[in-house]
Scaffold this active site. Sequence first.
Site, PDB file in Angstrom:
ATOM      1  N   TYR A 193      -4.619   4.795   0.313  1.00 31.31           N
ATOM      2  CA  TYR A 193      -5.748   3.964  -0.130  1.00 31.31           C
ATOM      3  C   TYR A 193      -5.482   3.265  -1.462  1.00 31.31           C
ATOM      4  O   TYR A 193      -6.346   3.210  -2.327  1.00 31.31           O
ATOM      5  CB  TYR A 193      -7.044   4.793  -0.212  1.00 31.31           C
ATOM      6  CG  TYR A 193      -7.291   5.671   0.983  1.00 31.31           C
ATOM      7  CD1 TYR A 193      -7.157   5.172   2.282  1.00 31.31           C
ATOM      8  CD2 TYR A 193      -7.658   7.006   0.832  1.00 31.31           C
ATOM      9  CE1 TYR A 193      -7.378   5.976   3.387  1.00 31.31           C
ATOM     10  CE2 TYR A 193      -7.889   7.819   1.931  1.00 31.31           C
ATOM     11  CZ  TYR A 193      -7.750   7.303   3.215  1.00 31.31           C
ATOM     12  OH  TYR A 193      -7.970   8.107   4.305  1.00 31.31           O
ATOM     13  N   HIS A 194      -4.295   2.674  -1.587  1.00 35.45           N
ATOM     14  CA  HIS A 194      -3.940   1.939  -2.805  1.00 35.45           C
ATOM     15  C   HIS A 194      -3.480   0.517  -2.481  1.00 35.45           C
ATOM     16  O   HIS A 194      -2.473   0.052  -3.019  1.00 35.45           O
ATOM     17  CB  HIS A 194      -2.825   2.669  -3.568  1.00 35.45           C
ATOM     18  CG  HIS A 194      -3.114   4.109  -3.836  1.00 35.45           C
ATOM     19  ND1 HIS A 194      -2.129   5.072  -3.970  1.00 35.45           N
ATOM     20  CD2 HIS A 194      -4.298   4.755  -4.014  1.00 35.45           C
ATOM     21  CE1 HIS A 194      -2.690   6.247  -4.201  1.00 35.45           C
ATOM     22  NE2 HIS A 194      -4.004   6.080  -4.226  1.00 35.45           N
ATOM     23  N   PRO A 195      -4.190  -0.221  -1.625  1.00 39.26           N
ATOM     24  CA  PRO A 195      -3.730  -1.567  -1.264  1.00 39.26           C
ATOM     25  C   PRO A 195      -3.875  -2.531  -2.436  1.00 39.26           C
ATOM     26  O   PRO A 195      -4.823  -2.446  -3.223  1.00 39.26           O
ATOM     27  CB  PRO A 195      -4.648  -1.943  -0.099  1.00 39.26           C
ATOM     28  CG  PRO A 195      -5.911  -1.179  -0.354  1.00 39.26           C
ATOM     29  CD  PRO A 195      -5.466   0.126  -0.953  1.00 39.26           C
TER      30      PRO A 195
ATOM     31  N   ASP B 255       0.859  -1.187   0.000  1.00 36.32           N
ATOM     32  CA  ASP B 255       0.000   0.000   0.000  1.00 36.32           C
ATOM     33  C   ASP B 255       0.889   1.229   0.000  1.00 36.32           C
ATOM     34  O   ASP B 255       2.025   1.201   0.484  1.00 36.32           O
ATOM     35  CB  ASP B 255      -0.905   0.000   1.236  1.00 36.32           C
ATOM     36  CG  ASP B 255      -1.992   1.071   1.200  1.00 36.32           C
ATOM     37  OD1 ASP B 255      -2.261   1.605   0.105  1.00 36.32           O
ATOM     38  OD2 ASP B 255      -2.569   1.371   2.259  1.00 36.32           O
ATOM     39  N   HIS B 256       0.377   2.299  -0.570  1.00 37.38           N
ATOM     40  CA  HIS B 256       1.054   3.586  -0.481  1.00 37.38           C
ATOM     41  C   HIS B 256       0.673   4.266   0.821  1.00 37.38           C
ATOM     42  O   HIS B 256      -0.476   4.188   1.264  1.00 37.38           O
ATOM     43  CB  HIS B 256       0.659   4.478  -1.657  1.00 37.38           C
ATOM     44  CG  HIS B 256       1.229   4.034  -2.963  1.00 37.38           C
ATOM     45  ND1 HIS B 256       0.557   4.163  -4.166  1.00 37.38           N
ATOM     46  CD2 HIS B 256       2.413   3.453  -3.263  1.00 37.38           C
ATOM     47  CE1 HIS B 256       1.310   3.695  -5.142  1.00 37.38           C
ATOM     48  NE2 HIS B 256       2.432   3.249  -4.623  1.00 37.38           N
TER      49      HIS B 256
END
Length: 500
Positions: free
Chosen positions: A423-425, A249-250
């Site tokens: 919110y980039h999992p 994630d980021h």
Amino acid sequence: MPAGLRSAFKPTSKYNYWFKTTPQKHLNGREIDQPRGKALGGSSSINGMTFLRGNPLDYDNWATVEGCTGWSFADCLPYFKKLERRQGNSDAFRSNSGMVGVKTQIDLNPLNAAFLTAGKEAGYALTDDVNGCRQEGFSRFEMSVKGGYRNSSSRAYLHSHPTPGNLDIATGVKVTRVVVEKGRATGVEFAKGGLISKVAASAEVVMATGVFSTPQILMLSGIGPADHLKQHEIPTIVDAPMLGENLQDHIEAHIQVETDKAVSLNKYLKPHLMLWAGIQWFGWKGGVAAVNQCHVGAFLRTDPDVTHPNIQFHFFPIFFGANWIPNPSRNGYRLGAGPMRPESRGTLRLRSANPSEAPLIDPNYLATERDRYEMRQGLKMGREVLRQPAFREFHRREDLPGEKVKTDAELDAFIREDASSAYHPCGTARMGADGDERAVVDLQLKFRGVDGLRIVDASVIPAVPSANINACVFMIAEKAADLILGRQPLTPERVGYYRA
């Protein structure tokens, strides 16, 4: 309404599962919010609508470094072009004939304009098209918005077209397991209220349930790491030890500055301006409510020997309070900065054998010194930009981290307390070539060890792209449609792209 995106970030929103991570060791034991869309369109129905592909080198590395032949940038580019309906000209990199509406904000808020000018003043390049030949630099960001509406996957592919006669949609249900008989997925079981139902698959079961729910449902079905399933007294049908691994994630930390000028979007929270914004949107789908709130940003490298941008800036002309809720009584702007290709890897595990319980999400944020270094450097670079002459008239005081935070140790302490998910999992059912022991699905996205089962969502991503991932997931889905139908994939398009 694109400007209403923050409403889905309230814990009371019925459109958000509002997951949380396990306590994060390197973030002062905090549980980090992981919102996920609880609606048709999944998280594309609640996200920030920032439409970014990532760097072409990300996808070339999928093919060369990660062993995912057939998923290089040349292979992916025709699908990126197929999906987008861009406002603007088409060229070797871009298209204006696809399903997903993509637009750029032309008239910039004074703070957004100052951000681009400050980038030049700090010595960085400007790039005309962040999704084209050159990602690196300061640029206008694109948004998945069309005609004043959020262009989620459901609006782009379902609501904007007549419903096909062969499509049935069941809403308000909870998938509890995939039914597997004699090594083949034959259907799914789902609950609605107290009633359990099954639906049979005549060809395949295609899972598009997301980076968290895909591994959770499969584990509840008896597919996953055998030792873990045994802990929850779930009989193992297929031992898949890598399912739930490779979670990426980021993460980003934030610089926020207060201004005494009424130039930020906070002013639109005054009743009369909110009324006018509503009239514009309901009347002709125009005005400030018809777009998202991140119109500019940057992709930069921390060091000369880094191959392609490893830091992303999201810039918001908004002064936020707690939980990303804009503060109506103050004006200012926020910059989010974070590393793009983290070394840290986490896991997804069952909390229990109850399908209604949220899974255990452990991204293992900032577990390596390199990740912590890039996080710290990103904040330093962001501060440098916000101190350029272009922002001088808009700077009253630095709210976050605050002027007293100066040393590396103080920055690290701030990061541990402030950093949150971007919110980039992705990555919990990694794809890979035959013989790759890390792979959960093959290069056709078929699940290894179960016939008739395919995964098409962010969980198959082998390495997170250097950007927001929604456009990447759209691309994967477009290519998967050809794979499912047995079509020859689109012809690769080999184009030159910028390399530092």
